[in-house]
Design an enzyme around this catalytic site. Structure first.
Site, PDB file in Angstrom:
ATOM      1  N   CYS A 168       0.827  -1.206   0.000  1.00 13.30           N
ATOM      2  CA  CYS A 168       0.000   0.000   0.000  1.00 13.30           C
ATOM      3  C   CYS A 168       0.862   1.258   0.000  1.00 13.30           C
ATOM      4  CB  CYS A 168      -0.928  -0.025   1.219  1.00 13.30           C
ATOM      5  SG  CYS A 168      -2.006   1.414   1.316  1.00 13.30           S
ATOM      6  N   CYS A 171      -0.520   4.126   2.122  1.00  9.75           N
ATOM      7  CA  CYS A 171      -0.332   3.894   3.565  1.00  9.75           C
ATOM      8  C   CYS A 171       1.121   4.152   3.976  1.00  9.75           C
ATOM      9  CB  CYS A 171      -0.657   2.447   3.931  1.00  9.75           C
ATOM     10  SG  CYS A 171      -2.230   1.864   3.311  1.00  9.75           S
ATOM     11  N   ASP A 172       2.066   3.642   3.196  1.00 13.91           N
ATOM     12  CA  ASP A 172       3.451   3.572   3.675  1.00 13.91           C
ATOM     13  C   ASP A 172       4.447   4.448   2.912  1.00 13.91           C
ATOM     14  OD1 ASP A 172       2.603   1.679   5.502  1.00 13.91           O
ATOM     15  OD2 ASP A 172       3.038  -0.008   4.177  1.00 13.91           O
TER      16      ASP A 172
END
Ligand code: FAD
Length: 347
Positions: A168, A171-172
């Protein structure tokens, strides 16, 4: 007596639906799933995909950094204890999920640590059966069973999950470990190009690894990747191994040519796998409408209704587009309100 609401699943969507239905006095019963190798995040409970990660930096209300100084300056002395609660850094995925579960339990949600394996939506009340043999009847059902990111299946990939391997970018991607470093994205569809494009904002360079000679992505997305000065497409290549060490995590990948089998190494601080997701809907096949991709079909715009009246869906099980904890929680809230209103309308 049938249950008023049964919730299936235990990610942000399921717990948010539980909090709202419990507070609406619907006495929800939540099947949070059985603990198994795939979801045994912290060794005790199935807590959804978020518990597979370490720090969560984008869920509102959990800022990273020491807030106590700021809070103390804005709170009167009597409330300094509130500031002391905020001396830790951000929030970890498992911690956030435990908090959501506890919040749902505090309002009276009854929780079964078991998988629902069979449903019968052809009659009302609906019938559900769990892997442990429990049978329940329900006036309404909220499906929140989420999805799983597909991975390549390499041992080294599993070893470096959360220390350089991710599924992701949103997300990261902004984490310090990836900033201004070369990164690898695996895949050739629209989402792989989107991930590469997003990561290119932070990375020094993004290698897009694709097994074939043409991207599967739409023309416009493929052109974006090809013309991006920070995206370097490695055609006819697949990742054969992830390189790294225990101290710093991922340091590179071994690429194998799909044409002649030759191998070469690439330096990279991270590998983002973008080869699709699999929604947890096998037990629903034939019982309500699914998309070809097996995601649950929402049938009314901006509602969580499914093709079966009284059955609602929330989170990644129906959403293959946003796939974030906050959107899962948001649709969990919507499903709870939709179920509550639907039940009220039944009289
Ligand atoms: P899920 O979180 O997928 O939870 C579904 C739950 O239902 C699981 O516990 C499963 O065991 C259970 N279940 C499945 N089938 C059954 C069944 N038949 N019966 C009973 N229970 C069942 N998002 C962010 O916003 N920020 C991040 O930083 C972030 N980081 C991520 C890092 C990783 C490694 C991954 C994989 C995802 C990340 N995401 C992040 C995405 C986020 O985790 C998901 O969007 C979110 O968890 C989806 O929530 P959900 O409630 O729909 O389902």
């Amino acid at each position: 007596m049938p249950e008023q609401v049964v919730i299936i699943g235990s990610g942000p969507a399921g717990w948010c639906a539980a909090i709202y239905t419990a507070r609406a006095n619907l006495n929800p019963l939540c099947f949070e799933g059985a603990v198994n190798e795939e979801n045994r995040q912290d060794g005790t409970l199935p807590l959804g995909q978020l518990a597979l990660t370490t720090e969560v930096e984008n869920y509102p209300g959990f800022p990273a950094g020491d807030l106590s100084g700021y809070l103390k300056s804005s709170l009167d002395e009597e409330h300094h204890w509130l500031a002391d609660m905020h001396q830790k850094e951000g929030c970890s995925g498992p911690e956030l999920m435990h908090l959501m579960r506890q919040q749902a339990a505090n309002f009276g949600t009854r929780i079964e640590t078991d998988d629902i394996v069979e449903v019968d939506f052809s009659q009302h009340p609906f019938k559900l059966k769990s892997a442990g043999g429990k049978e329940v009847e329900a006036n309404s059902v909220i499906i929140a069973t989420g999805a799983r990111a597909n991975y390549l299946g390499l041992e080294s990939e599993t070893k470096y999950k959360n220390v350089g391997v991710s599924a992701c970018a949103v997300c990261d991607g902004a984490l310090p470990r990836f900033r201004d470093k070369p990164l690898v994205v695996v895949g050739g569809g629209d989402s792989a190009v989107e991930e590469a494009d997003y990561l290119a904002k932070f990375a020094s360079k993004v290698y897009l690894i694709h097994r074939r000679e043409e991207l599967r992505a739409s023309r416009i997305m493929a052109d974006r990747a090809k013309n991006h000065d920070k995206i370097d497409i490695q055609w006819n290549s697949e990742v054969a191994d992830v390189l790294g060490d225990d101290e710093s995590g991922v340091k590179g990948v071994v690429l194998k040519s799909t044409k002649d089998g030759s191998t070469r190494e690439l330096d990279a601080a991270g590998m983002f796998v973008a080869i699709g997701h699999t929604p947890n809907t096998r037990f629903l096949e034939g019982h309500l409408e699914l998309h070809e991709s097996k995601y649950v079909k929402w049938t009314v715009p901006f509602r969580t209704n499914t093709s079966v009246e009284g059955v609602f869906a929330a989170g990644d099980v129906a959403d293959d587009y946003y796939r974030q904890a906050i959107t899962a929680a948001g649709t969990g809230c919507m499903a709870a309100l939709d179920a509550e209103r639907w039940l009220a309308a039944q009289g």
